[in-house]
Write an enzyme that holds these catalytic residues in place. Structure first.
Site, PDB file in Angstrom:
ATOM      1  N   HIS A 174       0.813  -1.220   0.000  1.00 48.06           N
ATOM      2  CA  HIS A 174       0.000   0.000   0.000  1.00 48.06           C
ATOM      3  C   HIS A 174       0.849   1.273   0.000  1.00 48.06           C
ATOM      4  CE1 HIS A 174      -3.558  -2.380   0.756  1.00 48.06           C
ATOM      5  NE2 HIS A 174      -2.934  -2.983   1.753  1.00 48.06           N
ATOM      6  N   HIS A 176      -4.355   6.337  -1.623  1.00 46.81           N
ATOM      7  CA  HIS A 176      -5.009   6.325  -0.311  1.00 46.81           C
ATOM      8  C   HIS A 176      -4.027   6.664   0.805  1.00 46.81           C
ATOM      9  CE1 HIS A 176      -8.838   5.707   1.419  1.00 46.81           C
ATOM     10  NE2 HIS A 176      -8.779   4.433   1.723  1.00 46.81           N
ATOM     11  N   PHE A 217      -5.738  -0.742   9.587  1.00 49.50           N
ATOM     12  CA  PHE A 217      -6.119  -0.349   8.239  1.00 49.50           C
ATOM     13  C   PHE A 217      -6.960   0.913   8.321  1.00 49.50           C
ATOM     14  CE2 PHE A 217      -4.490  -4.467   7.290  1.00 49.50           C
ATOM     15  CZ  PHE A 217      -3.945  -4.291   6.030  1.00 49.50           C
ATOM     16  N   ASN A 253      -9.904   1.895   7.684  1.00 57.34           N
ATOM     17  CA  ASN A 253     -11.246   1.880   8.264  1.00 57.34           C
ATOM     18  C   ASN A 253     -11.251   1.836   9.783  1.00 57.34           C
ATOM     19  OD1 ASN A 253     -11.783   1.645   5.574  1.00 57.34           O
ATOM     20  ND2 ASN A 253     -12.892  -0.282   5.719  1.00 57.34           N
ATOM     21  N   ASN A 298     -13.081   6.862   4.929  1.00 60.14           N
ATOM     22  CA  ASN A 298     -13.333   5.895   5.994  1.00 60.14           C
ATOM     23  C   ASN A 298     -12.486   6.082   7.244  1.00 60.14           C
ATOM     24  OD1 ASN A 298     -15.473   4.534   4.756  1.00 60.14           O
ATOM     25  ND2 ASN A 298     -14.060   3.318   3.527  1.00 60.14           N
TER      26      ASN A 298
END
EC number: 3.1.1.29
Length: 193
Positions: free
Chosen positions: A17, A22, A68, A70, A116
């Site tokens: 990631h 993001h 993560f 969220n 989120n």
């Protein structure tokens, strides 16, 4: 105005990631670490990596949640409690679909706008009364393409623009550290010619 005591970058952990859109929030706090020469240290009780740096001669904690996206609120609220910091002294840096790459905006208060990490933080705090740095990543054009867009890597041109937005935000950070958010916003939000 209120001075900053904690700056959080939102993103997803792990090398897969690391360079995604993001992770624009991680990119911001990583740039602060790089400029300061500090190092991240894993802090399991805060569910993330932390560092203490100085900006404009003032100490500030940095946090990268190891949860993560969220579940970012778990790490953020743990850090606020542990360091006894009120949310109005918090700045959360995050990716923003509704801003073009190369654009960064500061704001205080508000909703999550579908982000989120902000959603979880607001849910756990019970309000949105904290500062945000919105780093533009652009929109793919259709809502069905949002997830692959944010989890994908930006092209060379967009990536350079996101980096420039991060640099511009760091340049106005001393004003925000002093609690002069109106001037920081004015400078950051004024288009460079």
């Amino acid at each position: 105005m209120t001075a900053l005591r904690l700056i959080v970058g939102l993103g997803n952990p792990g090398p897969e990631h690391a360079q995604t859109r993001h992770n624009a929030g991680f990119r911001f706090v990583d740039a602060l670490i790089e400029r300061s020469g500090a190092r991240w240290a894993l802090d399991s009780k805060l569910f993330g990596e932390t560092a203490k740096v100085e900006v404009a001669g003032q100490p500030v904690w940095l946090l990268k949640p190891a949860t993560f996206m969220n579940l970012s609120g778990k790490s953020i609220t743990a850090a606020l409690r542990f360091w006894k910091i009120e949310p109005e002294h918090l700045l959360v840096a995050h990716d923003e679909l509704d801003l073009a790459p190369g654009t960064a905006r500061l704001k205080f208060d508000g909703g999550h706008g579908g982000q989120n990490g902000l959603r979880d933080t607001i849910r756990l705090l019970g309000h949105g009364k904290f500062h945000r740095l919105r780093v533009g990543i652009g929109h793919p054009g259709h809502k069905d393409r949002v997830v692959p867009w944010v989890l994908g890597r930006a092209g060379r041109e967009d990536d350079a623009a996101i980096g420039a937005a991060v640099d511009a935000a760091i340049d106005v950070l001393p004003l925000a550290m002093e609690g002069n958010f109106n001037e920081a916003m004015k400078r950051l939000h004024t288009e460079k010619k």
